[in-house]
Design a protein around this motif. Sequence first.
Motif, PDB file in Angstrom:
ATOM      1  N   GLU A 395       0.824  -1.216   0.000  1.00  7.77           N
ATOM      2  CA  GLU A 395       0.000   0.000   0.000  1.00  7.77           C
ATOM      3  C   GLU A 395       0.852   1.257   0.000  1.00  7.77           C
ATOM      4  O   GLU A 395       0.345   2.354   0.204  1.00  7.77           O
TER       5      GLU A 395
ATOM      6  N   VAL B 208      -3.885   7.515  -1.648  1.00  7.24           N
ATOM      7  CA  VAL B 208      -4.320   7.262  -3.012  1.00  7.24           C
ATOM      8  C   VAL B 208      -4.437   8.570  -3.776  1.00  7.24           C
ATOM      9  O   VAL B 208      -3.910   8.722  -4.877  1.00  7.24           O
ATOM     10  N   GLU B 212      -0.996   8.544  -5.467  1.00  6.53           N
ATOM     11  CA  GLU B 212      -1.215   7.718  -6.666  1.00  6.53           C
ATOM     12  C   GLU B 212      -1.885   8.485  -7.798  1.00  6.53           C
ATOM     13  O   GLU B 212      -1.422   8.483  -8.925  1.00  6.53           O
ATOM     14  N   ALA B 213      -3.031   9.159  -7.455  1.00  4.80           N
ATOM     15  CA  ALA B 213      -3.781   9.805  -8.529  1.00  4.80           C
ATOM     16  C   ALA B 213      -3.255  11.199  -8.817  1.00  4.80           C
ATOM     17  O   ALA B 213      -3.566  11.791  -9.861  1.00  4.80           O
ATOM     18  N   ASN B 222     -11.923  13.064  -4.908  1.00  6.68           N
ATOM     19  CA  ASN B 222     -11.423  12.038  -3.973  1.00  6.68           C
ATOM     20  C   ASN B 222     -12.566  11.537  -3.086  1.00  6.68           C
ATOM     21  O   ASN B 222     -13.149  12.310  -2.326  1.00  6.68           O
ATOM     22  N   VAL B 566      -7.779   3.037   1.764  1.00  8.36           N
ATOM     23  CA  VAL B 566      -7.016   3.019   0.518  1.00  8.36           C
ATOM     24  C   VAL B 566      -7.671   2.073  -0.482  1.00  8.36           C
ATOM     25  O   VAL B 566      -7.856   2.412  -1.658  1.00  8.36           O
ATOM     26  N   GLN B 567      -8.035   0.886   0.022  1.00  9.26           N
ATOM     27  CA  GLN B 567      -8.630  -0.097  -0.894  1.00  9.26           C
ATOM     28  C   GLN B 567      -9.964   0.388  -1.447  1.00  9.26           C
ATOM     29  O   GLN B 567     -10.261   0.211  -2.631  1.00  9.26           O
ATOM     30  N   ARG B 570      -9.284   3.162  -4.049  1.00  6.86           N
ATOM     31  CA  ARG B 570      -8.797   2.527  -5.273  1.00  6.86           C
ATOM     32  C   ARG B 570      -9.930   1.844  -6.030  1.00  6.86           C
ATOM     33  O   ARG B 570     -10.035   1.936  -7.245  1.00  6.86           O
ATOM     34  N   ARG B 571     -10.788   1.129  -5.253  1.00  4.64           N
ATOM     35  CA  ARG B 571     -11.912   0.425  -5.866  1.00  4.64           C
ATOM     36  C   ARG B 571     -12.800   1.402  -6.618  1.00  4.64           C
ATOM     37  O   ARG B 571     -13.180   1.172  -7.768  1.00  4.64           O
ATOM     38  N   PHE B 573     -12.089   4.410  -7.795  1.00  2.00           N
ATOM     39  CA  PHE B 573     -11.420   4.955  -8.981  1.00  2.00           C
ATOM     40  C   PHE B 573     -11.493   3.968 -10.139  1.00  2.00           C
ATOM     41  O   PHE B 573     -11.588   4.346 -11.295  1.00  2.00           O
ATOM     42  N   LYS B 574     -11.442   2.690  -9.788  1.00  2.00           N
ATOM     43  CA  LYS B 574     -11.417   1.650 -10.816  1.00  2.00           C
ATOM     44  C   LYS B 574     -12.824   1.341 -11.313  1.00  2.00           C
ATOM     45  O   LYS B 574     -13.078   1.289 -12.513  1.00  2.00           O
TER      46      LYS B 574
END
Lengths: 721, 721
Positions: A395, B208, B212-213, B222, B566-567, B570-571, B573-574
């Motif tokens: 992570e 994230v 990340e983004a 966000n 975080v998960q 991410r989920r 965003f996906k």
Amino acid sequence: MVILIAIAVIVALGLAAFNYFGVKKRDAGTPFMKEIAAAIAEGAQAFIILEYKIIAVIAVVIAIVLAILTTPTAAIAFVIGATLSASAGWIGMKIATISNVRVSNEANKSRNISSTLKVAFQGGSVMGLCVAGFALFGLLLVYVVFGLILGQLRMENMNFHANFLGIADIPFTMTVTAYALGCSIIAMFNRVGGGIYTKAADMGADLVGKTEAGIPEDDPRNPATIADNVGDNVGDVAGLGSDLLESYVGSLISAIVLACYMYYHSTKIGTPISASLLQKLITFPLLVAAVGLLASVASVIFLLMSKGSKHPHKDLNKALLIASGATFVASAVLALTMFGGETFPALIGFKLGALSPWVAAVTGIVSGIAIGQLAEYYTSSDYKPTQHIAEASGEGTALTITQGLATGMWSVFYPVIVLALATIIAFSVAGLYGVAMAAMGMLSFVAATVSVDTYGPIADNAGGISEMAHLDKEVREITDKLDSVGNTTAAIGKGFAIGSAAFAALSLFASYLYAQAGSGISSGFELVLNMINTYTLAGALVGAALPYLFSGILIEAVAKAARSMVQEVRRQFKEIPGILTGEARPDYTECITISSKGALREMIAPAFVAVLVPIISGLLFGPAFVGGLLIGTTLSSIMLALFTANAGGAWDNGKKYIEEGHFGGKGSEAHKAGVVGDTVGDPLKDTVGPSLDILIKIMAVISLIMVSVFSKFNLVSLLGL
Amino acid sequence: MVILIAIAVIVALGLAAFNYFGVKKRDAGTPFMKEIAAAIAEGAQAFIILEYKIIAVIAVVIAIVLAILTTPTAAIAFVIGATLSASAGWIGMKIATISNVRVSNEANKSRNISSTLKVAFQGGSVMGLCVAGFALFGLLLVYVVFGLILGQLRMENMNFHANFLGIADIPFTMTVTAYALGCSIIAMFNRVGGGIYTKAADMGADLVGKTEAGIPEDDPRNPATIADNVGDNVGDVAGLGSDLLESYVGSLISAIVLACYMYYHSTKIGTPISASLLQKLITFPLLVAAVGLLASVASVIFLLMSKGSKHPHKDLNKALLIASGATFVASAVLALTMFGGETFPALIGFKLGALSPWVAAVTGIVSGIAIGQLAEYYTSSDYKPTQHIAEASGEGTALTITQGLATGMWSVFYPVIVLALATIIAFSVAGLYGVAMAAMGMLSFVAATVSVDTYGPIADNAGGISEMAHLDKEVREITDKLDSVGNTTAAIGKGFAIGSAAFAALSLFASYLYAQAGSGISSGFELVLNMINTYTLAGALVGAALPYLFSGILIEAVAKAARSMVQEVRRQFKEIPGILTGEARPDYTECITISSKGALREMIAPAFVAVLVPIISGLLFGPAFVGGLLIGTTLSSIMLALFTANAGGAWDNGKKYIEEGHFGGKGSEAHKAGVVGDTVGDPLKDTVGPSLDILIKIMAVISLIMVSVFSKFNLVSLLGL
């Protein structure tokens, strides 16, 4: 009695010499291997010489101050301790730089893990035997010369004697404490200097090599790689050697000094300990050390003579089992023989009769193993805590760090519970003397544990040499396996180091309170450090903060030296074309110089903090403040030492777990995060943690020596506050 | 006397109500702004309701146990404390979620920093006034109902009274201690629960979103952004409010309880403190609190009525100066009026006559400011330590972390020196009572400091709303400026929080020793906690380890909740296309639920550790062990609290320093490393650090309540060990 100790010393040092030359006469492999090994050996030698020159100046100053403030005998004992400790570090480093290439060559020629293990262990055993042999030799010298010949052990001298300044001590306790101080000073510099050296090189090499350039560890293209290998020898070997010699001496003298003070106490309150019992209380720890040393000799011989299996872990465990088992049995016999039939005054608190000090020693051994096992749980990739760090790396870096910090903090609790219970048990079985014996128990077979601990960095170095000399992958696999086994056994060694430091500090602290009470001991006397006394409380606050200051200075020192290294490696990659393609040879010497200079420059400040804070605060605020200072530092250091050692170990092995193919394996984002965690953990586990063990003992020893000075002279009582 | 306190309470709560409705009737801006604000308010409200339901169950259990083990009056006082503390947190959160959008709207409409400051400060002042007003109201209630009407303050009741189990206490000390426990329990849950909530959301959003983004903070794309803003309200506002209420009550009652025990002690040794002096010692801290509250009211009115400048920093400092200056003068007058002409028995140690407790209180104020300034030095980007972290970020993430750890460790030393000196001064001026008054001095004008502390997160939230509502950049600049000013003033607030916690814990600890001695006090009595007692020493070891366990649990709790966040982000965003282009709206509610559930699940364990460890270890090992436990925890917590708060603050501002354009600025590698440092520091400074302040007081309070129980019943004495 003296003869048994002398025999143990002679046998141990004889075997050390035999093993030294046994390793030395082995073949060192190809000319290129020899060249690499020579570069490492020269770098290590050059550093130690520079370091010892600086220490020598400081040691001379301390010796002069000791001679003036206390007694000339104390100054001489101090010099003996410093010389022997420095020699043990020197020889250990010397043999390590001789063994590494020979281990590499043996692995290359034999492709046999068992015979390679033997070469590495033979090298390591020189260090282990020298640590215990030199320490015990020095104490024997002090005992015979000052105690017996000069008469400090005569009963009429077991009393406070004032020097020309009116500063009063019991002569023999002062002499052995000064001896311990000599060992501690060297240990402090070797640990701190070596720790900064090795981690500056390691971090510097990793930060640019692994992270930026993406080349593997120990790759000859990395300009910092020789410096990194030199670091292993001056940090992990010489540093560890003087460190454990210091712990060993600290544990031994804490029992001896306490026995003297308890005797003094007993005479003052009118129920004196008999002269024969006092002599036994003083010699018992020395004899336990002697049988432990002989047991260790037996275990070393056993391992080197045995057929050997394919499981080095088992072989080493067998050796440790022989050493500890023989010590266990022999010291029980010793206790029964020496203390059988004695009557024990209530003061020394032997609740179980003759076996009391032995039970306390065994409590120490058991708790040391338990702390080591707990460290193993928190830092080995076989268990969840470290696996969670590896998982968190997936992570992102921030969670790697956060999870590692959490693991480090968690890991403090249970070992401290073990320590607390062991303290209660050792005390209720054998009083304060029992607490000192618990420390002694842990370290009684130190020769065997140091042999095992030292062979790890030798194998590590051998791996580095194999890599640089482009030997077969198989060779590296053998040395890697040996190194990883070394890591496991090292966990127990660390448990002993921290546990014995805690117990030794506590019993030195009890001696400090006796020394402070000095002539004030009367029939209603009870040993007291009152925490609600404001000066004591204030001292405890400052004491608890001190390990943080000390650690902050150390970490910053490593970071500073590592940053210079990073810049140098980057510069070479940029300015010397062809390094990364392997066409040009990097400038290894420049990197060695950077690590060396950085370590020598940065080792002074933390050492001064450790030495000067108790003295200055004693002269300002008096002995009650310093009593608080000691307890605060001890409590705080134990926690920080466990936290830093375990967090660092867990990050290290978390990264290795990823490298084994979990969570994306090598080269993945998780791996990059893991490498950052490992790098952050490096100075914590290899510089800060071990140095904290020394900090608490050096402060206790200095305070014990100086308490008579600042009981007489301090600003607060001068101003009448 | 009662009337002055009642007036202070009525005036303060009246002004709070006035300001509450004053802010509420302001315009909340566009429908979209209202919608965002409603989402934040609903999220915060939903969390607090769930949290309070859980706490209510636990509180009822504790109340029942208290009623059985001690007295029903203690149980009632406990419930009063819990209710008032919970209410203060609730109202603070409520007004913060009302103010945030109105501050944003004011900034948008007026584009004037001075008028925007006033709205934010008006909101913040509601919290500040409620904290002090409620706390003092509750104590007044306890004082009048239990002390005066039910007669616990009558001289014949200033004695140990046994309940039906034979457990003996001084009734009034038990009642006020139980009142403090009520406040502490709520503070613990609000700090821990809120702290986990806010940092899980913050870390999740940053890890994230930013990393990340690559989208900015508070970006509406966000999914965790609303949860992050909710977190500010439940963590930084409600958590801070109950925390400081608890500190304030802890300081007040530590002086009151100590006065009662000193009186009891004085009667036993035959030189009783006079009845009138006892009453004065009990009411003096309450009256200092009353004048401090009135001074704070004056400062709030001054700030809101004044013309205001373009420099919010100056305006706020002026307000704090008014509050502290008026308290300073008024409490000197109070001390002279109350204690003038009294004669002081040696026991209470008033070396400077009538002004003694006042000088001690001033010592507290000065040292609190000094600790705050030192925190400022270590954590502000105006100074070298933080700039070095930013510089180290250029060499990679590992060095950012290493340098931050080093800074955090360094930063412990000088504040502790200040604390140690202040302890010595306060004690030598006014004895143990002086140490309690030092804590009281720091917090006497807490209403003003909390008002200033609370306006910071309100401004922060307003900035978030401006961002989400796509208001002008200029609006965000105004709120950012206000927020950053808030950070500076918050440093002093933190100095007061840790300093007062230390002083309050030390004086509660003295009361603990008195309570433990109980009927054993005789003419030769001296208050003692003997560190060389094995149980005490073992307790101190465990106590020093406890804050590490507690911190480890907290950090892991945050990391766990953050990983779920975080998960989820991410989920989304996906799985929800168009979020990052701004075409689809993310599912904010799911993120709020994750933070909320995570916080509620994870807050139980650390709270139980704090409450149960002293009780269980007392029942097993008796009061000497718990005495050591308290001193160990206090020492260790102070260090860890300073370390975590300053390391976290330094990383945060190091990142901001890079963002200002140094070492590559936003988007550079140094910036990425800086963001990791900030993220690592988040749970340290906002969850662990503040919770440790509460830990030491909650343990001291519980031990003080339970000492009579485990003095009578414990395993060790049962077994006769």
